[in-house]
Design a protein around this motif. Structure first.
Motif, mmCIF file in Angstrom:
data_model
loop_
_atom_site.group_PDB
_atom_site.id
_atom_site.type_symbol
_atom_site.label_atom_id
_atom_site.label_comp_id
_atom_site.label_asym_id
_atom_site.label_seq_id
_atom_site.Cartn_x
_atom_site.Cartn_y
_atom_site.Cartn_z
ATOM 1 N N LYS A 1 5.377 3.119 -11.428
ATOM 2 C CA LYS A 1 7.300 2.623 -10.557
ATOM 3 C C LYS A 1 6.267 3.264 -9.020
ATOM 4 O O LYS A 1 6.343 2.287 -8.193
ATOM 5 C CB LYS A 1 7.791 3.505 -11.380
ATOM 6 C CG LYS A 1 8.768 3.148 -11.854
ATOM 7 C CD LYS A 1 9.805 3.490 -12.481
ATOM 8 C CE LYS A 1 10.699 2.821 -13.922
ATOM 9 N NZ LYS A 1 11.918 4.017 -13.963
ATOM 10 N N THR B 1 5.118 -2.374 -2.880
ATOM 11 C CA THR B 1 6.244 -2.746 -1.105
ATOM 12 C C THR B 1 7.002 -1.897 -0.572
ATOM 13 O O THR B 1 7.610 -2.420 0.543
ATOM 14 C CB THR B 1 7.425 -3.363 -3.002
ATOM 15 O OG1 THR B 1 7.726 -1.271 -2.899
ATOM 16 C CG2 THR B 1 7.070 -3.894 -3.880
ATOM 17 N N LYS C 1 8.669 0.467 -0.947
ATOM 18 C CA LYS C 1 10.507 1.296 -0.987
ATOM 19 C C LYS C 1 9.809 2.649 -0.887
ATOM 20 O O LYS C 1 10.922 3.277 -0.940
ATOM 21 C CB LYS C 1 10.100 0.637 -2.388
ATOM 22 C CG LYS C 1 11.440 1.445 -2.649
ATOM 23 C CD LYS C 1 12.822 0.878 -4.155
ATOM 24 C CE LYS C 1 13.583 1.344 -4.752
ATOM 25 N NZ LYS C 1 13.528 1.608 -6.185
ATOM 26 N N ASN C 2 8.495 3.323 -1.692
ATOM 27 C CA ASN C 2 8.578 4.504 -1.421
ATOM 28 C C ASN C 2 7.131 4.442 -1.276
ATOM 29 O O ASN C 2 6.158 4.368 -2.174
ATOM 30 C CB ASN C 2 8.940 4.871 -2.165
ATOM 31 C CG ASN C 2 8.907 7.045 -2.380
ATOM 32 O OD1 ASN C 2 8.950 7.117 -1.205
ATOM 33 N ND2 ASN C 2 9.258 8.082 -3.025
ATOM 34 N N CYS C 3 6.407 4.891 -0.059
ATOM 35 C CA CYS C 3 5.181 5.298 0.823
ATOM 36 C C CYS C 3 4.871 6.578 0.526
ATOM 37 O O CYS C 3 3.739 7.331 1.061
ATOM 38 C CB CYS C 3 4.614 4.570 1.585
ATOM 39 S SG CYS C 3 4.940 3.106 1.333
ATOM 40 N N GLU D 1 6.392 0.786 -6.301
ATOM 41 C CA GLU D 1 6.673 1.304 -4.815
ATOM 42 C C GLU D 1 5.938 1.660 -3.857
ATOM 43 O O GLU D 1 6.166 1.234 -2.716
ATOM 44 C CB GLU D 1 8.317 3.028 -5.112
ATOM 45 C CG GLU D 1 9.093 2.516 -6.201
ATOM 46 C CD GLU D 1 9.614 2.985 -6.150
ATOM 47 O OE1 GLU D 1 9.168 4.914 -5.892
ATOM 48 O OE2 GLU D 1 11.005 3.388 -7.496
#
Length: 150
Positions: free
Chosen positions: A32, A39, A41-43, A36
Motif C-alpha cells: 500500500k 500514484t 495519493k500519499n508521498c 500510494e
C-alpha cells in the motif's frame, strides 16, 4: 547493530525487499505504501509529513511514516498519524522499531500535540502500548493515541 534513521526524499529500491517480507507475513502495508507513493495519493509530502527509513549499514531494515490526521475532511487539530511502520523480522526485539518511532515522534513534536495510528495485529498493538500509546475504542479512524509532551 548500528542503526541509522533518515528522512526519505524518495522510496528506495530496497522497499521491495521489505514488501516481500511483509507479504510473507500476510501484511500488505508496504504494498500500500508503494502504491500510494507511486500514484501520489500519499508521498508524505504535505507540510509536517515525513517518511523515515532505518538502515543497518546500507541495508534497509525498517520504515515508517507520519501524516497529518484527517477527520471529516479537515485536518484534526494538531494530530499526526503514524503510518506504514514495518520492521524486518530479523530486526525485531532489537530496539529498531522503538528508535524509528522515537525519530517520528521527535519530528512530530514541533507540529503536533498528539499522534494516532491504527493497527489490527496483536504484535504491533503490544509494541505501541509499550511506547505509551493508549487503546481507543470506537474511533472511526484510529485505535491507538498518544499525547506528545514537548
Amino acid at each position: 547493530m548500528d542503526i541509522k534513521i533518515v528522512k526519505a526524499e524518495q522510496l528506495p529500491e530496497q522497499i521491495e525487499t521489505l514488501a516481500k517480507l511483509a507479504r510473507k507475513e500476510g501484511y500488505d502495508l508496504i504494498d500500500k505504501l508503494i502504491e500510494e507513493y507511486h500514484t501520489g495519493k500519499n508521498c508524505f509530502s504535505h507540510e509536517n509529513e515525513y517518511l523515515a527509513l532505518a538502515y543497518d549499514g546500507d541495508k534497509l531494515v525498517a520504515c515508517g511514516g507520519l501524516n497529518q490526521q484527517w477527520g471529516d475532511h479537515v485536518v484534526e487539530a494538531r494530530i499526526g498519524r503514524v503510518r506504514r511502520c514495518y520492521v524486518h523480522p530479523k530486526y525485531r526485539q532489537h530496539g529498531v522499531g522503538k528508535q524509528l518511532l522515537a525519530f517520528l515522534e521527535q519530528l512530530a513534536r514541533p507540529h503536533y500535540s498528539a499522534l494516532c495510528l491504527h493497527t489490527d495485529t496483536k504484535l504491533a498493538a503490544s509494541f505501541y502500548q509499550k511506547q505509551n500509546y493508549v487503546f481507543v475504542e470506537n474511533h472511526p479512524n484510529y485505535n491507538y493515541f498518544k499525547y506528545l509532551i514537548s
